[in-house]
Design a protein around this motif. Structure first.
Motif, PDB file in Angstrom:
ATOM      1  N   THR A  22       0.856  -1.194   0.000  1.00 48.79           N
ATOM      2  CA  THR A  22       0.000   0.000   0.000  1.00 48.79           C
ATOM      3  C   THR A  22       0.891   1.244   0.000  1.00 48.79           C
ATOM      4  O   THR A  22       2.105   1.155   0.123  1.00 48.79           O
ATOM      5  CB  THR A  22      -0.965  -0.007   1.205  1.00 48.79           C
ATOM      6  OG1 THR A  22      -0.202   0.103   2.408  1.00 48.79           O
ATOM      7  CG2 THR A  22      -1.803  -1.273   1.246  1.00 48.79           C
TER       8      THR A  22
ATOM      9  N   GLY B 126      -1.173   7.793   4.230  1.00 51.40           N
ATOM     10  CA  GLY B 126      -2.111   8.249   5.253  1.00 51.40           C
ATOM     11  C   GLY B 126      -1.650   9.470   6.047  1.00 51.40           C
ATOM     12  O   GLY B 126      -2.374  10.469   6.141  1.00 51.40           O
TER      13      GLY B 126
ATOM     14  N   MET C 140      -0.710   0.454  10.943  1.00 53.65           N
ATOM     15  CA  MET C 140      -1.160  -0.935  10.895  1.00 53.65           C
ATOM     16  C   MET C 140      -1.813  -1.150   9.544  1.00 53.65           C
ATOM     17  O   MET C 140      -2.509  -0.253   9.034  1.00 53.65           O
ATOM     18  CB  MET C 140      -2.168  -1.232  12.021  1.00 53.65           C
ATOM     19  CG  MET C 140      -2.393  -2.729  12.256  1.00 53.65           C
ATOM     20  SD  MET C 140      -3.940  -3.104  13.148  1.00 53.65           S
ATOM     21  CE  MET C 140      -3.666  -2.400  14.715  1.00 53.65           C
TER      22      MET C 140
ATOM     23  N   ASP D 222      -6.921   9.821  12.315  1.00 57.48           N
ATOM     24  CA  ASP D 222      -7.752  10.903  11.793  1.00 57.48           C
ATOM     25  C   ASP D 222      -9.180  10.692  12.298  1.00 57.48           C
ATOM     26  O   ASP D 222      -9.721   9.588  12.174  1.00 57.48           O
ATOM     27  CB  ASP D 222      -7.715  10.823  10.255  1.00 57.48           C
ATOM     28  CG  ASP D 222      -8.732  11.725   9.616  1.00 57.48           C
ATOM     29  OD1 ASP D 222      -8.373  12.872   9.346  1.00 57.48           O
ATOM     30  OD2 ASP D 222      -9.875  11.278   9.389  1.00 57.48           O
TER      31      ASP D 222
ATOM     32  N   GLY E 133     -13.813   3.692  10.233  1.00 58.84           N
ATOM     33  CA  GLY E 133     -13.282   2.322  10.270  1.00 58.84           C
ATOM     34  C   GLY E 133     -13.827   1.541  11.449  1.00 58.84           C
ATOM     35  O   GLY E 133     -14.224   0.381  11.324  1.00 58.84           O
ATOM     36  N   TRP E 134     -13.880   2.188  12.602  1.00 60.01           N
ATOM     37  CA  TRP E 134     -14.368   1.491  13.801  1.00 60.01           C
ATOM     38  C   TRP E 134     -15.864   1.213  13.713  1.00 60.01           C
ATOM     39  O   TRP E 134     -16.322   0.109  14.033  1.00 60.01           O
ATOM     40  CB  TRP E 134     -14.028   2.291  15.069  1.00 60.01           C
ATOM     41  CG  TRP E 134     -12.638   1.950  15.511  1.00 60.01           C
ATOM     42  CD1 TRP E 134     -11.497   2.614  15.180  1.00 60.01           C
ATOM     43  CD2 TRP E 134     -12.234   0.811  16.292  1.00 60.01           C
ATOM     44  NE1 TRP E 134     -10.407   1.974  15.717  1.00 60.01           N
ATOM     45  CE2 TRP E 134     -10.830   0.877  16.408  1.00 60.01           C
ATOM     46  CE3 TRP E 134     -12.903  -0.236  16.907  1.00 60.01           C
ATOM     47  CZ2 TRP E 134     -10.095  -0.081  17.116  1.00 60.01           C
ATOM     48  CZ3 TRP E 134     -12.174  -1.191  17.612  1.00 60.01           C
ATOM     49  CH2 TRP E 134     -10.791  -1.113  17.712  1.00 60.01           C
TER      50      TRP E 134
HETATM   51  P1  FAD Z   1      -3.603   2.868   1.109  1.00 60.35           P
HETATM   52  O1  FAD Z   1      -4.194   1.514   1.021  1.00 60.35           O
HETATM   53  O2  FAD Z   1      -2.386   3.126   0.314  1.00 60.35           O
HETATM   54  O3  FAD Z   1      -4.738   3.908   0.741  1.00 60.35           O
HETATM   55  C1  FAD Z   1      -4.424   5.259   0.341  1.00 60.35           C
HETATM   56  C2  FAD Z   1      -5.194   6.225   1.173  1.00 60.35           C
HETATM   57  O4  FAD Z   1      -6.605   6.042   0.988  1.00 60.35           O
HETATM   58  C3  FAD Z   1      -4.977   6.081   2.652  1.00 60.35           C
HETATM   59  O5  FAD Z   1      -3.800   6.730   3.078  1.00 60.35           O
HETATM   60  C4  FAD Z   1      -6.235   6.718   3.228  1.00 60.35           C
HETATM   61  O6  FAD Z   1      -6.144   8.112   3.244  1.00 60.35           O
HETATM   62  C5  FAD Z   1      -7.282   6.308   2.207  1.00 60.35           C
HETATM   63  N1  FAD Z   1      -7.934   5.073   2.667  1.00 60.35           N
HETATM   64  C6  FAD Z   1      -7.598   3.804   2.388  1.00 60.35           C
HETATM   65  N2  FAD Z   1      -8.484   2.940   2.926  1.00 60.35           N
HETATM   66  C7  FAD Z   1      -9.383   3.687   3.588  1.00 60.35           C
HETATM   67  C8  FAD Z   1     -10.547   3.387   4.348  1.00 60.35           C
HETATM   68  N3  FAD Z   1     -10.970   2.126   4.538  1.00 60.35           N
HETATM   69  N4  FAD Z   1     -11.243   4.404   4.893  1.00 60.35           N
HETATM   70  C9  FAD Z   1     -10.852   5.684   4.709  1.00 60.35           C
HETATM   71  N5  FAD Z   1      -9.759   6.036   3.987  1.00 60.35           N
HETATM   72  C10 FAD Z   1      -9.039   5.048   3.429  1.00 60.35           C
HETATM   73  N6  FAD Z   1      -7.298   5.641   7.891  1.00 60.35           N
HETATM   74  C11 FAD Z   1      -6.755   6.821   8.233  1.00 60.35           C
HETATM   75  O7  FAD Z   1      -6.279   7.566   7.363  1.00 60.35           O
HETATM   76  N7  FAD Z   1      -6.755   7.231   9.533  1.00 60.35           N
HETATM   77  C12 FAD Z   1      -7.262   6.467  10.533  1.00 60.35           C
HETATM   78  O8  FAD Z   1      -7.239   6.881  11.690  1.00 60.35           O
HETATM   79  C13 FAD Z   1      -7.814   5.198  10.185  1.00 60.35           C
HETATM   80  N8  FAD Z   1      -8.310   4.368  11.137  1.00 60.35           N
HETATM   81  C14 FAD Z   1      -8.866   3.174  10.763  1.00 60.35           C
HETATM   82  C15 FAD Z   1      -9.432   2.351  11.756  1.00 60.35           C
HETATM   83  C16 FAD Z   1     -10.006   1.136  11.411  1.00 60.35           C
HETATM   84  C17 FAD Z   1     -10.635   0.261  12.493  1.00 60.35           C
HETATM   85  C18 FAD Z   1     -10.017   0.738  10.068  1.00 60.35           C
HETATM   86  C19 FAD Z   1     -10.631  -0.588   9.685  1.00 60.35           C
HETATM   87  C20 FAD Z   1      -9.467   1.537   9.082  1.00 60.35           C
HETATM   88  C21 FAD Z   1      -8.892   2.761   9.411  1.00 60.35           C
HETATM   89  N9  FAD Z   1      -8.326   3.604   8.431  1.00 60.35           N
HETATM   90  C22 FAD Z   1      -7.813   4.818   8.803  1.00 60.35           C
HETATM   91  C23 FAD Z   1      -8.400   3.260   6.990  1.00 60.35           C
HETATM   92  C24 FAD Z   1      -7.176   2.511   6.428  1.00 60.35           C
HETATM   93  O9  FAD Z   1      -6.873   1.415   7.229  1.00 60.35           O
HETATM   94  C25 FAD Z   1      -5.943   3.402   6.312  1.00 60.35           C
HETATM   95  O10 FAD Z   1      -6.265   4.582   5.629  1.00 60.35           O
HETATM   96  C26 FAD Z   1      -4.823   2.729   5.544  1.00 60.35           C
HETATM   97  O11 FAD Z   1      -4.492   1.500   6.114  1.00 60.35           O
HETATM   98  C27 FAD Z   1      -3.595   3.639   5.567  1.00 60.35           C
HETATM   99  O12 FAD Z   1      -2.504   3.031   4.925  1.00 60.35           O
HETATM  100  P2  FAD Z   1      -2.055   3.503   3.479  1.00 60.35           P
HETATM  101  O13 FAD Z   1      -1.843   4.968   3.483  1.00 60.35           O
HETATM  102  O14 FAD Z   1      -0.899   2.663   3.057  1.00 60.35           O
HETATM  103  O15 FAD Z   1      -3.345   3.158   2.655  1.00 60.35           O
END
Ligand code: FAD
Length: 491
Positions: free
Chosen positions: A250, A254, A351, A386, A393-394
């Motif tokens: 990924t 974030g 995570m 955030d 997500g929760w």
């Molecule tokens: P990538 O997979 O590379 O995605 C790119 C971007 O897309 C992310 O950086 C994020 O901005 C957005 N994104 C991706 N998946 C989601 C999603 N399901 N919901 C909303 N945006 C998403 N994301 C946060 O940015 N902040 C949090 O505090 C957060 N808490 C979470 C709590 C839970 C219980 C769950 C299930 C998910 C949460 N997420 C959160 C969503 C997601 O897990 C993370 O955005 C993602 O893992 C960040 O890693 P990445 O930047 O490599 O994501």
């Protein structure tokens, strides 16, 4: 004469404009930075620079700093490094970032007077706290007859620009995403060529703490992460690889999106928009849409920050056993994938999304702990923590949110781990005491016999905990509790 210096914008932001009461020969505008730590693609900064002198301001808000959700050491270090990067970028253009401490409405009132500013501008923000704070600031500035110009938050689409057919936004992701993906990605807006403004004293950022951030901060680091993600092939492989726990598949964008070190539009252009995207890039763009959906949802339903979106599930009976919460938080539940996820979170400030879902589901539906407790723990450790995304997500995982899937979807931690970490690479990396456990038992070490445990160098109950609960049993209890809450609600 009182010039109407500012063309009125549309939507909610327009309602926030006040007429300028006076205009010096070189007007001074205060640019209040918040979650927009960049100088390019920054409409508020561009607007201010086009008017005349600027004072770039960051406010250390004691109220925000004291909130439990904002106590994360990792995130504060990252923020501080991002503010240093912003200061450097601004100095390169001609002005420093001025730091002041205090309630924002008071600080702004003082700085306005100090530099005789006739306008204050900022990028919009949609969290409930941010909105309350901004309303208070607008009130005070209106009293001082200072113009307020609120520009785009950095989302591709602001909530008020996507009202849906009800006029109150979208309750479900898919219809939202259909409209959202049609939104044109705006063209790049370069940083102002030069900035000038009065010199005023500032404070330091010490209240944010010091120490090395876990991740390089700032727009250059964000750009490097985007480029690596795309050039390295991960964007094109995203649809296939994003769920593999052991792979670094990924973007890790974030934290940069969280603090506005990059914007959705910048990522979209880097992906190749407008234009056709590969299936992998399309899947990735869809995740950014999830982000915007969560932000719109919280903006329109601020009460979800404190309670279940679905009223019938607002009063589930929780155990909230502190020992269980501690075992989960510290990664010693005896379920390898849960412990790997929670240790990854605490050690790296990040995570994997799949692990977030599995760990969140386990806390709520196996340990019978209120999702708000888990939400807080995540906020205290995540670099990308955030309010909108975390709450989304929760609530999604707890089954209390916008998701169309019913609450009785319960993740089985062992099945999930076998599917998304089939060779156990993720678990072995974060739970080293399981390193010698054969693949066959890596997600169920309690199934090894005594000899196998000796051979693996991992005696369950001594070197690694036995499972703290029985998943199937707890699943049944959780479903009963949810059902009881729903029944009580419908009477
Ligand atoms: P990538 O997979 O590379 O995605 C790119 C971007 O897309 C992310 O950086 C994020 O901005 C957005 N994104 C991706 N998946 C989601 C999603 N399901 N919901 C909303 N945006 C998403 N994301 C946060 O940015 N902040 C949090 O505090 C957060 N808490 C979470 C709590 C839970 C219980 C769950 C299930 C998910 C949460 N997420 C959160 C969503 C997601 O897990 C993370 O955005 C993602 O893992 C960040 O890693 P990445 O930047 O490599 O994501």
């Amino acid at each position: 004469m009182v010039p109407e210096a500012v063309p009125r914008a549309t939507g909610r932001r327009a309602a926030r404009c006040f007429t300028l009461s006076a205009m010096a020969s070189t007007p001074t505008t205060i640019v209040w930075f918040r979650r927009d730590l960049r100088v390019a693609d920054h409409p508020a900064l561009t607007w201010a620079a086009s008017r005349g002198d600027v004072v770039c301001l960051w406010i250390l808000d004691p109220d925000l700093l004291s909130r439990r959700h904002h106590q994360s050491v990792h995130r504060r270090r990252f923020l501080r490094a991002g503010l240093d990067a912003l200061d450097e970028a601004l100095r390169g253009l001609g002005v420093p970032l001025v730091v002041r401490r205090g309630p924002p409405h008071r600080v702004l009132e003082e700085v306005v007077e100090e530099v005789a500013a006739d306008a204050v501008t900022w990028s919009d923000e949609h969290s409930p706290y941010g909105r309350r704070r901004d309303d208070r600031v607008r009130e005070v500035l209106a009293g001082a007859d200072v113009h307020v110009e609120v520009k785009s938050s950095g989302l591709l689409v602001e909530p008020e620009d996507l009202p849906g057919s009800s006029g109150n936004g979208y309750r479900v992701f898919t219809p939202f995403s259909k409209v959202w993906v049609e939104t044109p990605v705006p063209a790049h807006e370069p940083a102002p060529r030069r900035l000038s403004g009065p010199e005023i004293p500032g404070e330091d950022l010490d209240p944010l703490g010091d120490g090395e951030p876990l991740l390089d901060a700032g727009p250059d680091a964000a750009r490097a992460a985007i480029v690596e993600f795309i050039r390295g092939g991960s964007a094109d492989a995203y649809d296939e690889a994003r769920d593999a726990l052991a792979e670094d598949a990924t973007s890790r964008l974030g934290p940069y999106l969280r603090f506005g070190m990059c914007t959705t539009a910048q990522v979209g252009r880097a992906l190749g928009l407008p234009g056709d995207l590969s299936p992998g890039r399309r899947a990735f763009w869809r995740q950014l849409c999830w982000r915007e959906f969560s932000h719109h949802h919280l903006a329109r339903n601020p009460e979800v920050a404190r309670r279940a979106f679905q009223p019938q599930l607002a009063d589930v009976e929780w155990d909230n056993d502190p020992d269980m919460v501690a075992a989960w938080t510290e990664g010693r539940t005896g379920y390898p994938v849960i412990d790997a996820g929670m240790r990854q979170l605490r050690q790296s400030g990040w995570m994997h999304n799949r692990a977030r879902m599995i760990c969140a589901s386990f806390l709520v539906k196996d340990l019978l702990v209120d999702w708000r407790i888990g939400e807080r723990v995540f906020m205290q450790h995540l670099l990308d923590g955030d309010p909108a995304n975390n709450n989304g997500g929760w609530q999604w995982t707890a089954g209390t949110g916008t998701d169309a899937a019913p609450y009785f979807r319960v993740f089985n931690p062992t099945r999930q781990a076998q599917r998304f970490d089939p060779e156990g690479g993720y678990v072995r990396r974060w739970v080293p005491e399981l390193a010698g456990v054969p693949d066959r038992y890596i997600h169920e070490p309690w199934k090894m016999n005594d000899d196998q445990q000796q051979e693996a160098g991992c005696v369950v109950g001594t070197d690694y905990p036995a499972p703290i609960v029985d998943h199937l049993e707890q699943r049944g209890v959780a479903l009963e509790r949810y059902r009881a809450a729903a029944d009580a609600h419908t009477g």
